[in-house]
Scaffold this motif. Structure first.
Motif, PDB file in Angstrom:
ATOM      1  N   SER A  10      47.126  27.956  37.977  1.00  0.00           N
ATOM      2  CA  SER A  10      47.530  29.180  37.121  1.00  0.00           C
ATOM      3  C   SER A  10      48.643  29.651  37.333  1.00  0.00           C
ATOM      4  O   SER A  10      49.183  30.422  36.490  1.00  0.00           O
ATOM      5  CB  SER A  10      46.398  30.174  37.719  1.00  0.00           C
ATOM      6  OG  SER A  10      46.538  30.506  39.019  1.00  0.00           O
ATOM      7  N   ARG A  18      48.246  34.604  30.911  1.00  0.00           N
ATOM      8  CA  ARG A  18      47.023  34.356  31.690  1.00  0.00           C
ATOM      9  C   ARG A  18      45.687  35.157  31.148  1.00  0.00           C
ATOM     10  O   ARG A  18      45.744  36.279  30.860  1.00  0.00           O
ATOM     11  CB  ARG A  18      47.082  34.732  33.321  1.00  0.00           C
ATOM     12  CG  ARG A  18      48.250  33.815  33.962  1.00  0.00           C
ATOM     13  CD  ARG A  18      48.326  34.117  35.346  1.00  0.00           C
ATOM     14  NE  ARG A  18      49.459  33.350  35.833  1.00  0.00           N
ATOM     15  CZ  ARG A  18      50.444  33.943  36.652  1.00  0.00           C
ATOM     16  NH1 ARG A  18      49.991  34.874  37.294  1.00  0.00           N
ATOM     17  NH2 ARG A  18      51.273  33.300  36.924  1.00  0.00           N
ATOM     18  N   SER A  43      43.690  29.735  34.608  1.00  0.00           N
ATOM     19  CA  SER A  43      43.245  31.028  34.278  1.00  0.00           C
ATOM     20  C   SER A  43      42.816  31.374  32.937  1.00  0.00           C
ATOM     21  O   SER A  43      42.464  32.490  32.905  1.00  0.00           O
ATOM     22  CB  SER A  43      44.604  31.812  34.692  1.00  0.00           C
ATOM     23  OG  SER A  43      45.348  31.889  33.457  1.00  0.00           O
TER      24      SER A  43
END
Length: 491
Positions: A10, A18, A43
């Motif tokens: 992520s 994100r 994410s």
DNA sequence: GAGAAAATAT
DNA sequence: AATATTTTCT
């Protein structure tokens, strides 16, 4: 240095990107779950479904929720083409995924406006930059006015080219040349589903005859013919409704006197060929007593193909124009009546046949009928009126102070919950799915994640070495078996 | 013609 | 029991 330890996937996604919402559709469950799990590691928030019609329903319900759609388009699946069409109209960036076999199809989709084409199998790295498509698309729509001056092809191809330089068939020129060859379009209809999987016999028969609804490929008349097969009638049993049964309504009628029914008088203007021929003209029968009984229309089944067609029509008409009459016209399905369309429209917002994406959390629908607000008392049936047609759940209200209380069975009306002249907001709260049904999908998914987490070594061992993208099929297959074994052990 | 809601079928 | 579709009512 193992990149794995040091870098969370992520962290490769810029913070502003994100957690974007991605709608992921893949007919193949294994692949669906696999890709979803990878996306989540980056994410992204992923909503999954196996059915195109569900995907469309979701999109229609919450227009702005999804910032990106990723779909496995499989030509052997009828839904794909229409699905892509509708999606493109919705102005949501779409990344198509498919195997080489469907490459041409995907190219065409690119020209029509899809963002990107990922060839299956998909690897972890392939997904790293996926956010860019949603981001760039957003920026683009802001400047759409300026862009609009450019030749359309150019824009579309530009969009198609936004790539990380990997896997996409590089260079708009190649793409456009291939498209220009036009054989592409021809190749788009044909190979209709030979591997019908899960459907029941009735369905299978239908599917075998369904054609892709491609404007170019299907002439109305022909289409008409084929689509007729869509109307799967439930058996012919007609229910008798003698005058003996007193329902709320029949009681009303008893005193209501005059405006009784025109019974079947207006029964389907021109479309009664749905009724088996022998039955025609016999809409009224007599029973032993000489009493008249009315025949109930055989029920149609809203197959996902039919539903998709419906959504397609609705979507092309836009929410305002999407009224039964026009929808019916647009759908062009012989035998389908306006009433049926109207009825379907009535509930279509709530029609979600596959909740595989539902995490089991409460789902709220903010809609309440005025009639319910004025009612003296509320019971759980009023839940239906609060947004869901029928079913279990509760009605809650939220007043100005933001206090939300459960109204069902409270003996009060919604009105009594309001303060002063303030309006209350009623919320229908669906009961979470029963634990048992908290989808096989979900638990399988959880299991998969856990499994991936814990047993990486084992997986590698099982596959005999490093994983490569090309191994996906093998990998999935292996995983499936491994998981099955696992669940057997745990019994 | 449309939409809401009840009735009924699955 | 819950959901899907049709019918009735407005």
């Amino acid at each position: 240095m193992q990149r794995k330890e040091l870098m969370l996937p992520s962290s490769m996604v810029p913070s502003f990107a994100r957690g974007i919402n991605i709608l992921l559709m893949d007919h193949d469950t294994t692949s669906l779950l696999y890709i979803a799990s990878m996306l989540e590691q980056y994410s992204y928030k992923v909503t999954t479904t196996e059915l195109a019609s569900v995907a469309l329903s979701l999109i229609r319900k919450e227009k702005d929720r999804f910032e990106l759609v990723m779909a496995n388009v499989d030509i052997s699946n009828i839904d794909s083409l229409s699905f892509v069409r509708v999606l493109l109209k919705e102005e949501i960036p779409i990344i198509l995924m498919s195997s080489r076999r469907n490459e041409i199809f995907s190219w065409r989709a690119l020209v029509e406006g899809a963002c990107f084409f990922l060839e299956k199998p998909i690897s972890f790295d392939d997904l790293k930059y996926v956010w860019q498509h949603s981001y760039i698309y957003k920026r683009r729509s802001k400047t759409q006015l300026e862009d609009a001056r450019k030749p359309e092809q150019e824009i579309l191809l530009n969009r198609g080219n936004i790539s990380q330089g990997k896997r996409i068939n590089e260079g708009g020129d190649d793409v456009s040349r291939n498209i220009a060859n036009a054989s592409a379009t021809d190749d788009l209809r044909y190979s209709i589903n030979t591997d019908q999987n899960e459907k029941n016999n009735k369905q299978m028969e239908v599917d075998a005859q369904v054609h892709i609804f491609d404007e170019n490929s299907v002439k109305e008349s022909q289409n008409a013919c084929n689509m007729e097969q869509h109307l799967v009638m439930a058996n012919d049993q007609i229910q008798e409704q003698g005058g003996l049964i007193k329902t709320k309504r029949s009681l009303d009628d008893d005193r209501g006197g005059e405006k009784k029914r025109n019974l079947n008088s207006d029964n389907e203007n021109s479309n009664s060929f749905m009724v088996p021929t022998e039955e025609k003209g016999k809409e009224m029968n007599e029973n032993n007593n000489g009493h008249v009984k009315k025949k109930r229309k055989p029920r149609i089944v809203w197959t996902s193909e039919l539903h998709l067609k419906f959504i397609e029509a609705v979507s092309s008409l836009g929410d305002i124009k999407a009224r039964p009459k026009l929808i019916l016209q647009k759908m062009n399905v012989p035998g389908l009546t306006q009433r049926q369309v109207a009825s379907h429209l009535q509930i279509s917002d709530n029609v979600i046949r596959d909740l595989s994406s539902n995490t089991g959390s409460l789902q709220t629908l903010e809609r309440i009928k005025p009639s319910v607000v004025g009612q003296p008392t509320l019971n759980s049936n009023d839940f239906a009126a609060a947004g869901k047609t029928q079913g279990a759940g509760t009605v809650q209200v939220e007043n100005a102070s933001g206090i939300s209380s459960n109204v069902a069975n409270s003996g009060k009306s919604l009105k009594q919950f309001s303060e002063g002249n303030q309006e209350v907001k009623a919320i229908a709260v669906l009961e979470p799915p029963a634990a048992s049904s908290v989808n096989a999908g979900k638990s399988a998914y959880a299991a998969l994640l856990k499994f991936l987490d814990e047993d990486e070594e084992e997986i590698r061992a099982g596959l005999g070495g490093e994983l490569k993208p090309a191994d996906l099929d093998r990998y999935c297959e292996w995983l499936r078996e491994a998981l099955m074994e696992k669940s057997e052990h745990s019994e």
